[in-house]
Design a protein around this motif. Structure first.
Motif, PDB file in Angstrom:
ATOM      1  N   TYR A   1       1.015 -30.975   0.370  1.00  0.00           N
ATOM      2  CA  TYR A   1       1.087 -29.307  -0.113  1.00  0.00           C
ATOM      3  C   TYR A   1      -0.043 -29.187  -1.005  1.00  0.00           C
ATOM      4  CZ  TYR A   1       1.495 -25.273  -2.582  1.00  0.00           C
ATOM      5  OH  TYR A   1       1.207 -23.786  -3.300  1.00  0.00           O
ATOM      6  N   GLN A   2      -0.166 -30.017  -2.204  1.00  0.00           N
ATOM      7  CA  GLN A   2      -1.252 -29.849  -3.179  1.00  0.00           C
ATOM      8  C   GLN A   2      -2.586 -29.943  -2.697  1.00  0.00           C
ATOM      9  OE1 GLN A   2      -0.169 -28.579  -6.135  1.00  0.00           O
ATOM     10  NE2 GLN A   2      -2.204 -28.655  -7.013  1.00  0.00           N
ATOM     11  N   SER A   3      -2.733 -31.228  -1.952  1.00  0.00           N
ATOM     12  CA  SER A   3      -3.911 -31.353  -1.143  1.00  0.00           C
ATOM     13  C   SER A   3      -4.570 -30.326  -0.331  1.00  0.00           C
ATOM     14  CB  SER A   3      -3.951 -32.610  -0.518  1.00  0.00           C
ATOM     15  OG  SER A   3      -5.378 -33.197  -0.171  1.00  0.00           O
ATOM     16  N   ALA A   4      -3.650 -29.708   0.454  1.00  0.00           N
ATOM     17  CA  ALA A   4      -3.930 -28.763   1.402  1.00  0.00           C
ATOM     18  C   ALA A   4      -4.182 -27.576   0.880  1.00  0.00           C
ATOM     19  CB  ALA A   4      -2.806 -28.745   2.525  1.00  0.00           C
ATOM     20  N   SER A   5      -3.172 -27.088  -0.195  1.00  0.00           N
ATOM     21  CA  SER A   5      -3.577 -25.701  -0.836  1.00  0.00           C
ATOM     22  C   SER A   5      -4.801 -25.772  -1.653  1.00  0.00           C
ATOM     23  CB  SER A   5      -2.386 -25.367  -1.609  1.00  0.00           C
ATOM     24  OG  SER A   5      -2.446 -26.062  -2.966  1.00  0.00           O
TER      25      SER A   5
END
Ligand SMILES: NC(=O)c1ccc[n+]([C@@H]2O[C@H](COP(=O)([O-])OP(=O)(O)OC[C@H]3O[C@@H](n4cnc5c(N)ncnc54)[C@H](O)[C@@H]3O)[C@@H](O)[C@H]2O)c1
Length: 561
Positions: A176-180
């Protein structure tokens, strides 16, 4: 208060937030909001109004300089509610917001000159307080840590495509963190259900951003689309960096890492999110240990600011630099540490848990310990924290730590964690640990007292004994502080600033104390060693190092702000 009213003013002053111009206008702090290009013409227009006698600025100035008028009842009602709201938010360890309210309360009945004097007195009192010292220290340390990280990443190409192995609590969070933050990521697991769960979690987190108005639905969909869930290795050949986040088991990790390495393009980086296992040991299974390091995130990934980047014996500096760059791209604060069991943060946290286990062994009530430590400023007490971390995770990590540092961290006999582990009371994830968990209306786990856990602990350690708050605090904090000092002495962490920021950002060490080393500085190392000596019967975790004693004798401190 004279300009925008007492309520608004207290909110502005105590909140410490930046205000948008529209809000300033709404609250009456400014007369107009104009486009930058029109500032001069608007000012001229205003002056013209004054000249034409349409705007009486002098009357307004007089009003703003005079004392305000309130009936005692009015005053009481306003300040009681302001104090309740601000007090609840600031908490007992941060005195400045309440001091500001005190100044306002006095100042509104004074003329502006006197009111400013009142404010200055309050400000000086706060500026000289130990809390201000700690918070200024944190600010300086934060700058230093960020500068140190940026030195690593000078001229480093960013990671343009990443992967994560494992779609569990951590893997899902990392994806999630990478994508966001805009870096596309492949998320691999061996079970479809795990992938579905991971995607579901990510989708919920994006949903929350939309709810809060921070992201449009379109952008959230685009973000989610940056995560590619897969069951096979096929997609890994294109990525620059892989974070391994499978179960905390050295054998499984080594075999997964070796399998993954065979899929990667030349020079791609492999990083492990292990909490405790030595990076040098994990690297033994790899053909290119120079391309391997630790990348230790904290739970929940999207909220916790710290990432420990761990340098194994054979890790190259290029690998460290790229991993630090990726952590920064994820919006995290990376700290580079050298390898040892538990690295910096868990190496320091487990002695704190050991202090907790020893208290339980001596009959302390864990709910009382949790309350004392929460009042002391920790976001959660040790029993609750263990439940959140997971008793299974804590059990395995505890073994790694005991193997790594047997003289200090080994323990005889069964403790509560061992007993709960054997009974599969894994904490929040299994619905019971030290506490019982039930889903609340929003589906979030709610903590309840557990008579069963109480009974299990009493059957292990006997009837409750009462401990003074100071003794609980000392027994919990001493092992953590001494272990932090050891990490600095052994060059696990390069500076006092990084050590303290690691604890504040990684485990929520109470910011008003500035970190473990700052806490000892503030107390005075000689006083700290004296306090530790009173508990030396509790074992080696309570024994200050030679270097600490030498520093105490010379009245030296860890930080020189
Ligand atoms: N939970 C925490 O608070 C926390 C914090 C920091 C670090 N860690 C570390 O992160 C790692 C993962 O922990 P977690 O809590 O997310 O565990 P978890 O049990 O929630 O998730 C592990 C996932 O790995 C998957 N998996 C197992 N073998 C695999 C394989 N060969 N290939 C791909 N996927 C595989 C499992 O199916 C599962 O979905 C551990 O090393 C742990 O120590 C955990």
């Amino acid at each position: 208060p004279r300009l925008i009213g007492v309520d608004n003013a207290c909110e502005w002053i105590c909140g410490g937030q930046q205000k948008r111009s529209a809000d300033a206008m709404k609250d009456g702090a400014v007369d107009a909001v104009v486009a930058a290009a029109n500032v001069v013409s608007s000012a001229e227009h205003l002056l013209q109004q004054v000249l034409d006698g349409k705007l009486d600025y002098q009357a307004r100035r007089e009003r703003l300089q005079a004392a305000m008028e309130f009936s005692p009842i009015e005053k009481m009602m306003i300040f009681e509610s302001v104090r309740a709201v601000v007090g609840a938010k600031a908490g007992r360890h941060y005195p400045a917001p309440m001091e500001a309210i005190k100044s306002v309360e006095k100042g509104i009945f004074q003329t502006i000159d006197k009111a400013i004097e009142t404010e200055i007195k309050g400000f000086v009192k706060m500026a000289k307080s130990p809390v201000a010292r700690s918070l200024v220290g944190l600010f300086l340390n934060d700058q230093l840590v960020k500068k140190t990280a940026s030195k690593y990443t000078k001229g480093v190409e960013p990671v343009s495509h990443a992967a994560v192995l494992g779609a569990g609590i951590m893997g899902g969070g990392i994806a999630y963190q990478s994508a966001s933050k805009g870096t596309p990521i492949v998320m691999k697991d061996i079970r479809q259900e795990a992938l579905d769960l991971g995607m579901n979690e990510a989708s919920k987190l994006f949903g929350k951003q939309v709810e809060r108005g921070k992201l449009s639905s379109e952008k959230a969909m685009q973000g989610l689309g940056k995560i590619t869930p897969v069951l096979s290795y096929g997609e890994l050949s294109a990525v620059d960096l892989v974070v391994e986040a499978v179960v905390e088991n050295p054998k499984i990790k080594q075999s997964v890492l070796a399998e993954t390495e065979a899929q990667l393009k030349e020079g791609a980086i492999l990083a492990s999110n292990t909490s405790t296992i030595s990076i040098t040991h994990l690297a033994e299974a790899l053909k290119h240990p120079e391309n391997f390091c630790g990348m230790h995130f904290f739970n929940p990934v999207h909220r916790m600011p710290l990432v420990e980047v761990i340098r194994g014996e054979k890790t190259s500096e290029a690998t460290i630099a790229k991993t630090v760059a990726y952590a920064q791209a994820l919006g995290k604060t990376p700290i580079v540490v050298n390898d040892c069991p538990g690295f910096l943060v868990n190496r320091v946290l487990f002695p704190y848990f050991a202090g907790f286990s020893a208290l339980l062994k001596d009959g302390a009530d864990y709910q009382a310990v949790d309350k004392v430590m929460e009042r002391f400023g920790w976001p959660m007490g040790p029993a609750y924290l263990l439940d959140v971390v997971g008793i299974d995770t804590a059990y395995h990590a505890d073994q790694v730590m005991a193997d790594g540092f047997p003289d200090r961290m080994g323990h005889d006999g069964e403790n509560a964690i061992d007993r709960f582990y054997a009974l599969k009371r894994f904490g929040q994830k299994s619905g019971s640990g030290f506490y019982q968990y039930e889903a609340d209306r929003k589906g979030k786990p709610k903590k309840l007292a557990s008579a069963e856990a109480q009974g299990l602990i009493q059957s292990l350690h006997g009837e409750h004994q009462t401990f003074a708050d100071e003794e609980i605090i000392a027994r919990m904090m001493i092992p953590l502080c001494i272990e932090t000092a050891r990490c600095l002495e052994e060059n696990i962490v390069a500076s006092a600033a990084e050590a303290d920021m690691g604890l504040v950002y990684g485990i929520g060490f109470p910011p008003y104390l500035g970190g473990a080393l700052h806490y000892m500085d503030q107390m005075g190392l000689a006083a700290f060693c004296e306090m530790a000596d009173r508990f030396k019967h509790l074992g080696k975790l309570y024994e200050p190092t030679q270097a600490m004693r030498a520093m105490a004798a010379e009245q030296r401190t860890y930080h020189q702000y």
